[in-house]
Design an enzyme around this catalytic site. Structure first.
Site, PDB file in Angstrom:
ATOM      1  NE  ARG A  93      -3.151   2.631   2.852  1.00 21.62           N
ATOM      2  CZ  ARG A  93      -4.040   2.862   3.791  1.00 21.62           C
ATOM      3  NH1 ARG A  93      -4.452   1.892   4.575  1.00 21.62           N
ATOM      4  NH2 ARG A  93      -4.539   4.068   3.964  1.00 21.62           N
ATOM      5  CG  ASN A 147     -10.986  -0.573  -0.567  1.00 21.94           C
ATOM      6  OD1 ASN A 147     -12.061  -0.359  -1.112  1.00 21.94           O
ATOM      7  ND2 ASN A 147     -10.684  -0.143   0.643  1.00 21.94           N
ATOM      8  CB  CYS A 168     -17.714   1.307   0.615  1.00 17.92           C
ATOM      9  SG  CYS A 168     -16.746   2.774   1.023  1.00 17.92           S
ATOM     10  CG  HIS A 198     -13.689   4.808  -2.253  1.00  9.31           C
ATOM     11  ND1 HIS A 198     -12.433   4.367  -1.909  1.00  9.31           N
ATOM     12  CD2 HIS A 198     -14.514   4.348  -1.268  1.00  9.31           C
ATOM     13  CE1 HIS A 198     -12.492   3.669  -0.769  1.00  9.31           C
ATOM     14  NE2 HIS A 198     -13.755   3.641  -0.376  1.00  9.31           N
ATOM     15  CE1 TYR A 251     -10.851   7.083  -0.624  1.00  6.08           C
ATOM     16  CE2 TYR A 251     -12.900   7.133   0.621  1.00  6.08           C
ATOM     17  CZ  TYR A 251     -11.616   6.667   0.448  1.00  6.08           C
ATOM     18  OH  TYR A 251     -11.089   5.778   1.343  1.00  6.08           O
TER      19      TYR A 251
HETATM   20  P1  NAD Z   1      -4.490  -5.789   6.497  1.00  5.99           P
HETATM   21  O1  NAD Z   1      -3.206  -5.324   5.951  1.00  5.99           O
HETATM   22  O2  NAD Z   1      -4.627  -5.899   7.959  1.00  5.99           O
HETATM   23  O3  NAD Z   1      -4.875  -7.152   5.792  1.00  5.99           O
HETATM   24  C1  NAD Z   1      -5.788  -8.070   6.334  1.00  5.99           C
HETATM   25  C2  NAD Z   1      -5.211  -9.451   6.272  1.00  5.99           C
HETATM   26  O4  NAD Z   1      -5.180  -9.934   4.929  1.00  5.99           O
HETATM   27  C3  NAD Z   1      -3.776  -9.555   6.778  1.00  5.99           C
HETATM   28  O5  NAD Z   1      -3.746 -10.230   8.011  1.00  5.99           O
HETATM   29  C4  NAD Z   1      -3.052 -10.288   5.664  1.00  5.99           C
HETATM   30  O6  NAD Z   1      -2.113 -11.239   6.126  1.00  5.99           O
HETATM   31  C5  NAD Z   1      -4.196 -10.929   4.913  1.00  5.99           C
HETATM   32  N1  NAD Z   1      -3.902 -11.392   3.551  1.00  5.99           N
HETATM   33  C6  NAD Z   1      -3.040 -10.886   2.649  1.00  5.99           C
HETATM   34  N2  NAD Z   1      -3.059 -11.625   1.514  1.00  5.99           N
HETATM   35  C7  NAD Z   1      -3.979 -12.614   1.708  1.00  5.99           C
HETATM   36  C8  NAD Z   1      -4.456 -13.689   0.915  1.00  5.99           C
HETATM   37  N3  NAD Z   1      -3.987 -13.906  -0.296  1.00  5.99           N
HETATM   38  N4  NAD Z   1      -5.402 -14.500   1.430  1.00  5.99           N
HETATM   39  C9  NAD Z   1      -5.881 -14.298   2.676  1.00  5.99           C
HETATM   40  N5  NAD Z   1      -5.456 -13.302   3.469  1.00  5.99           N
HETATM   41  C10 NAD Z   1      -4.517 -12.470   3.003  1.00  5.99           C
HETATM   42  O7  NAD Z   1      -5.611  -4.831   5.869  1.00  5.99           O
HETATM   43  P2  NAD Z   1      -6.866  -4.079   6.482  1.00  5.99           P
HETATM   44  O8  NAD Z   1      -6.455  -2.686   6.737  1.00  5.99           O
HETATM   45  O9  NAD Z   1      -7.517  -4.869   7.525  1.00  5.99           O
HETATM   46  O10 NAD Z   1      -7.785  -4.045   5.188  1.00  5.99           O
HETATM   47  C11 NAD Z   1      -8.191  -5.252   4.566  1.00  5.99           C
HETATM   48  C12 NAD Z   1      -8.876  -4.950   3.261  1.00  5.99           C
HETATM   49  O11 NAD Z   1     -10.101  -4.284   3.471  1.00  5.99           O
HETATM   50  C13 NAD Z   1      -8.076  -4.041   2.337  1.00  5.99           C
HETATM   51  O12 NAD Z   1      -8.224  -4.448   1.004  1.00  5.99           O
HETATM   52  C14 NAD Z   1      -8.685  -2.688   2.572  1.00  5.99           C
HETATM   53  O13 NAD Z   1      -8.493  -1.810   1.493  1.00  5.99           O
HETATM   54  C15 NAD Z   1     -10.115  -3.064   2.758  1.00  5.99           C
HETATM   55  N6  NAD Z   1     -10.967  -2.107   3.458  1.00  5.99           N
HETATM   56  C16 NAD Z   1     -12.129  -1.802   2.850  1.00  5.99           C
HETATM   57  C17 NAD Z   1     -13.009  -0.911   3.428  1.00  5.99           C
HETATM   58  C18 NAD Z   1     -14.253  -0.562   2.662  1.00  5.99           C
HETATM   59  O14 NAD Z   1     -14.846   0.483   2.930  1.00  5.99           O
HETATM   60  N7  NAD Z   1     -14.660  -1.393   1.698  1.00  5.99           N
HETATM   61  C19 NAD Z   1     -12.718  -0.347   4.669  1.00  5.99           C
HETATM   62  C20 NAD Z   1     -11.517  -0.706   5.294  1.00  5.99           C
HETATM   63  C21 NAD Z   1     -10.650  -1.596   4.681  1.00  5.99           C
HETATM   64  C1  G6P Z   2     -12.321   4.442   4.310  1.00  7.47           C
HETATM   65  C2  G6P Z   2     -12.712   3.675   3.093  1.00  7.47           C
HETATM   66  C3  G6P Z   2     -12.057   2.386   2.993  1.00  7.47           C
HETATM   67  C4  G6P Z   2     -10.583   2.540   3.192  1.00  7.47           C
HETATM   68  C5  G6P Z   2     -10.314   3.082   4.561  1.00  7.47           C
HETATM   69  C6  G6P Z   2      -8.868   3.364   4.771  1.00  7.47           C
HETATM   70  O1  G6P Z   2     -13.170   4.197   5.301  1.00  7.47           O
HETATM   71  O2  G6P Z   2     -14.078   3.548   2.901  1.00  7.47           O
HETATM   72  O3  G6P Z   2     -12.368   1.775   1.795  1.00  7.47           O
HETATM   73  O4  G6P Z   2      -9.926   1.335   3.028  1.00  7.47           O
HETATM   74  O5  G6P Z   2     -11.038   4.202   4.833  1.00  7.47           O
HETATM   75  O6  G6P Z   2      -8.626   3.551   6.108  1.00  7.47           O
HETATM   76  P1  G6P Z   2      -7.148   3.488   6.675  1.00  7.47           P
HETATM   77  O7  G6P Z   2      -7.298   3.701   8.130  1.00  7.47           O
HETATM   78  O8  G6P Z   2      -6.614   2.143   6.303  1.00  7.47           O
HETATM   79  O9  G6P Z   2      -6.386   4.586   5.977  1.00  7.47           O
HETATM   80 MN    MN Z   3     -14.446   2.225   1.165  1.00  4.91          MN
END
Ligand code: NAD
Ligand code: G6P
Ligand code: MN
Length: 431
Positions: A93, A147, A168, A198, A251
């Site tokens: 990232r 994402n 989201c 977004h 966004y």
């Molecule tokens: P993170 O870095 O903590 O990742 C979560 C886990 O995924 C980690 O423990 C990692 O080891 C694991 N991982 C990596 N590759 C993998 C694979 N191939 N199979 C299974 N697990 C795997 O990330 P996070 O901050 O918890 O975010 C997780 C995801 O959710 C990201 O893609 C982030 O962008 C997304 N997210 C989306 C929203 C939304 O609004 N849709 C909000 C927050 C986070």
């Molecule tokens: C927002 C978005 C997510 C994004 C996150 C990032 O809530 O909706 O899609 O992944 O923030 O938050 P962070 O704390 O990882 O910067």
């Molecule tokens: Mn989002």
């Protein structure tokens, strides 16, 4: 009784998900939750899994938490598969945020070239996960957060037979934000949303069912700004909001205030670090807390993350599907003519009625020219991003980046693309 599989179970957001299932235990009979992660995430999985177990134990309910590195074991016969993984982890990232900045382009994990790079790494993995679901849990619902959420959901709907809904927290965040501006309980506020993940606009705002959009824009526009923890909170120009006649999402600042946002990103990168670098530290603090054997609730410090409240939206959505509630959620769903200005087979973010058959978007029709162009341009970029990610096609990728509104030219697009492909080699088997 339900089985839930969480892919990326070691995420720091997992306690919120567990809290959501505990809260809804009466209406949603979850018996087994499989938290699945990969070898690199094993330590995080054990820490967060330990906390999850203490949380259900404290609640005194019959949910079993299983920790596994075996994805097939997690998915087999699951009723819902929740995807919240990050391919390449936080370091990937941080690279996504830094590469575009070198070329004076917005560096953001989901918007612009950063989101393109994240999609290229994620697409091969989500397709693999869907092969497992097709084989081992063909009736399961995939609830995707990974994402870029709209792009990943569209990939699944176009290229697999898996039933998927993307989520989201931006829409629910906007409801809370407007409720705060109005000084009312968020339950009294409803918003009609139209657009892409977004890139969603709140087109109509209702208080107790009455349309207050104009009133709100006239009295408050620009004075307050809706934002999230991960996005700099610059206020909008009131005249601009009046001319728009609706509420942009946080966004949108990257598109409508590009110059200001780019300056801010450069300043941050040179001082506190990019958002990814900041999050890396926040995450280390969170995991230190999670290790405490006396902790058995979701700690409030999780609110420092931009994604706060999103897991709760997931549990609520799962309950609406399971209980055939026919209530309204804001989701990422196949367009199917909902927005007349976009192809049928693309994914949009909008209000939908949720029942046991899934999400039924509420018709929008044509959108005004002032938002149509940006929405169509970004969607075209997304369609090409998906095609490039599935096939590993350099030329499609070059077109995707070139037409993105935040990339100034084909020359810059090519430089950024080559840099992305070089720095992500180990995660791009399709190229
Ligand atoms: P993170 O870095 O903590 O990742 C979560 C886990 O995924 C980690 O423990 C990692 O080891 C694991 N991982 C990596 N590759 C993998 C694979 N191939 N199979 C299974 N697990 C795997 O990330 P996070 O901050 O918890 O975010 C997780 C995801 O959710 C990201 O893609 C982030 O962008 C997304 N997210 C989306 C929203 C939304 O609004 N849709 C909000 C927050 C986070
Ligand atoms: C927002 C978005 C997510 C994004 C996150 C990032 O809530 O909706 O899609 O992944 O923030 O938050 P962070 O704390 O990882 O910067
Ligand atoms: Mn989002």
């Amino acid at each position: 009784d339900l089985k839930i599989a969480v892919i990326g179970g070691g995420s720091s957001y997992t306690p919120e998900l567990i809290e959501g299932f505990i809260k809804r235990y009466e209406e949603l009979p979850v018996r087994d939750i499989y938290l699945m992660d990969i070898e690199e995430g094993k330590e995080k999985l054990e820490i967060v899994g330990g906390l999850a177990k203490r949380m259900v134990e404290k609640a005194g309910i019959g949910i079993n938490i299983h920790l596994t590195l075996d994805r097939r074991e997690a998915i087999k016969d699951a009723d819902f598969v929740v995807t919240q993984f990050r391919v390449g982890g936080i370091d990937a990232r941080i690279r996504d945020e830094k590469i575009p900045l070198k070329y004076d382009v917005i560096g953001q994990e989901t918007t612009g070239p950063g989101g393109f790079a994240k999609a290229q790494r994620t697409i091969p993995v989500i397709l693999d996960i869907c092969r497992d679901i097709e084989e081992l849990a063909p009736n399961a619902w995939l609830i995707n957060f990974t994402n870029p959420s709209g792009v990943i959901t569209e990939t699944v709907l176009k290229h697999t037979n898996v039933k998927a809904i993307g989520l989201c927290n931006v829409p629910i965040g906007m409801v809370y934000g407007i409720a705060e501006i109005l000084g009312v309980d968020p339950k009294r506020v409803n918003i009609d949303f139209a657009g892409l993940n977004h890139l969603v606009w709140g087109t109509h705002i209702y208080l107790d069912g009455e349309d207050v959009t104009e009133k709100l824009i006239d009295s408050f526009a620009g004075a307050k700004s809706l934002s999230m923890k991960n996005i700099p909170e610059f206020p909008w120009d009131p005249e601009f909001i009046k001319s728009l006649g609706m509420y942009p999402c946080p966004y949108h600042r990257y598109y409508y205030l590009t110059d200001k946002m780019l300056d801010e990103q450069k300043k941050e990168a040179a001082t506190v670090g990019t958002r990814g670098e900041v999050v890396k530290k926040v995450e280390q603090e969170l995991f230190e807390l999670y290790k405490d054997p006396n902790l058995n609730i979701k700690p409030p410090q999780l609110e420092k993350r931009g994604g706060a409240h999103y897991s709760d939206a997931a549990c609520s959505l799962i309950s609406s599907i399971y209980n055939d509630k026919k209530d309204i959620h804001v989701v990422n769903v196949r367009n199917n003519g909902t927005i007349a200005d976009l192809p049928d087979d693309v994914v949009i973010e909008t209000n939908a009625i949720i029942d046991r058959n899934g999400a039924h978007p509420i018709n929008i029709g044509h959108v005004p020219a002032k938002i149509r162009g940006l929405m169509q341009a970004v969607k075209a970029y997304e369609e090409l991003t998906i095609e490039a990610g599935v096939k590993g096609n350099y030329y499609t990728a070059l077109q995707a980046l070139t037409i993105h509104p935040l990339v100034p030219s084909a020359t810059v697009a090519k430089k950024i693309l080559d840099d992305i492909l070089e720095q992500n080699k180990e995660y791009l088997p399709q190229y």
